[in-house]
Enzyme design. Structure first.
Site, short mmCIF file in Angstrom:
data_model
loop_
_atom_site.label_atom_id
_atom_site.label_comp_id
_atom_site.label_asym_id
_atom_site.label_seq_id
_atom_site.Cartn_x
_atom_site.Cartn_y
_atom_site.Cartn_z
N HIS A 291 0.82 -1.21 0.00
CA HIS A 291 0.00 0.00 0.00
C HIS A 291 0.86 1.27 0.00
O HIS A 291 0.68 2.16 -0.83
CB HIS A 291 -0.90 -0.05 1.23
CG HIS A 291 -1.89 1.05 1.35
ND1 HIS A 291 -2.89 1.27 0.42
CD2 HIS A 291 -2.06 2.01 2.30
CE1 HIS A 291 -3.63 2.30 0.79
NE2 HIS A 291 -3.15 2.78 1.93
N PHE A 292 1.80 1.35 0.93
CA PHE A 292 2.67 2.52 1.04
C PHE A 292 3.88 2.34 0.12
O PHE A 292 5.01 2.15 0.56
CB PHE A 292 3.11 2.72 2.50
CG PHE A 292 2.07 3.40 3.35
CD1 PHE A 292 1.98 4.77 3.40
CD2 PHE A 292 1.18 2.64 4.10
CE1 PHE A 292 1.02 5.41 4.18
CE2 PHE A 292 0.22 3.26 4.89
CZ PHE A 292 0.14 4.65 4.93
#
Length: 283
Positions: free
Chosen positions: A264-265
């Site tokens: 996600h990051f």
């Protein structure tokens, strides 16, 4: 001015913190962070692009160093968060700009783009969704809260605010965890532990349903205005599936899609790759 500077500005009586770098005469790039983060997530990206662009990265109201108004005085909705960013753009005198939107920054940014279609030169979506097929099963407890906003369903979400859950968001899908600095998730956990932060986030979790309702409007904006578009996603994202990135081509046939082998990051592990992709895309 390639080094990052830090500022505060009054936006209609509310204090908004932002980072900036690069000469103001250069093309502007507005960076909108996601949950549960802040503009701190752009700490590696900004120096890599500051020689080419004027970068402005605000902390969204209720996040990071920006003021978090009391819930009794401010309704935490995505419409209201977007209005503050729209006013931020006007107060800072940002004319034409490219938009980088991540996670919850995407529905805020897409509202901004619909407000200022003549100003937006391009959009970069980094795991920022606008299509139903992009939502994974991880959203199911939040969907239950949308359809039945009881105290029990609200309380069922409390684990996602805890430090271990925040760390999981950073580490899930990353093949080499030594590439993930603990600074990011530790700072996010600190901010989320402040008084009333959890309740603010639950208000926003409930209102996220308004973003899904607006998906057809976002898509209509894409079809009508055909902004230059780059979707660059971590393909192991547990929240927003690669199908959501590919779906942009439905309304933007010329959209560029890049999937990275991360979670996600994605900036935590692929800041250089993303910086190169942005520079190539925008120039």
């Amino acid at each position: 001015m390639t080094h990052t500077t830090h500022h505060r500005v009054d936006i209609d009586g509310r204090d908004v913190f932002y980072r900036q770098a690069g000469e103001p005469a250069k093309p502007a790039l507005l960076l909108l962070h996601g949950f549960p983060s802040s503009s701190h997530m752009f700490r590696d990206l900004i120096p890599l692009l500051a020689d080419r662009f004027h970068l402005i990265a605000p902390d969204i109201t209720g996040f990071g160093q920006s003021q978090a108004p009391a819930r009794t005085n401010f309704a935490y909705t995505y419409d209201n968060l977007a209005r503050i960013i729209q006013r931020f753009i006007e107060v800072l005198g940002i004319g034409r700009f490219a938009l980088y939107a991540f996670d919850i920054g995407a529905p805020i940014g897409f509202r901004v783009a619909m407000k200022f279609p003549e100003r937006v030169t391009a959009i970069i979506s980094q795991n920022g969704n606008a299509y139903e097929e992009g939502l994974s099963d991880v959203w199911n407890p939040i969907r239950r809260y949308w359809s039945d906003p009881t105290t029990a369903n609200r309380d069922a979400l409390r684990e996602i605010m805890k430090p271990l859950a925040i760390r999981w968001q950073y580490e899930h899908g990353v093949s080499d965890l030594s590439n993930v600095s603990p600074d990011g998730y530790s700072l996010d956990a600190f901010y989320m532990a402040r008084p009333d932060s959890e309740e603010i986030q639950f208000d926003l979790a409930l209102d996220y349903a308004s973003n899904v309702v607006l998906y057809p409007m976002f898509q209509a904006y894409f079809r009508r205005h055909q902004p230059r578009f780059l979707a660059i996603w971590g393909d192991k994202d547990p929240f927003f599936l690669p199908a959501g990135a590919e779906a942009f081509r439905r309304d933007l046939p010329n959209a560029e899609i890049q999937l990275l082998n991360t979670g996600h990051f994605a900036l935590e592990t692929h800041s250089r790759e993303i910086a190169t992709a942005i520079a190539d895309f925008l120039t």
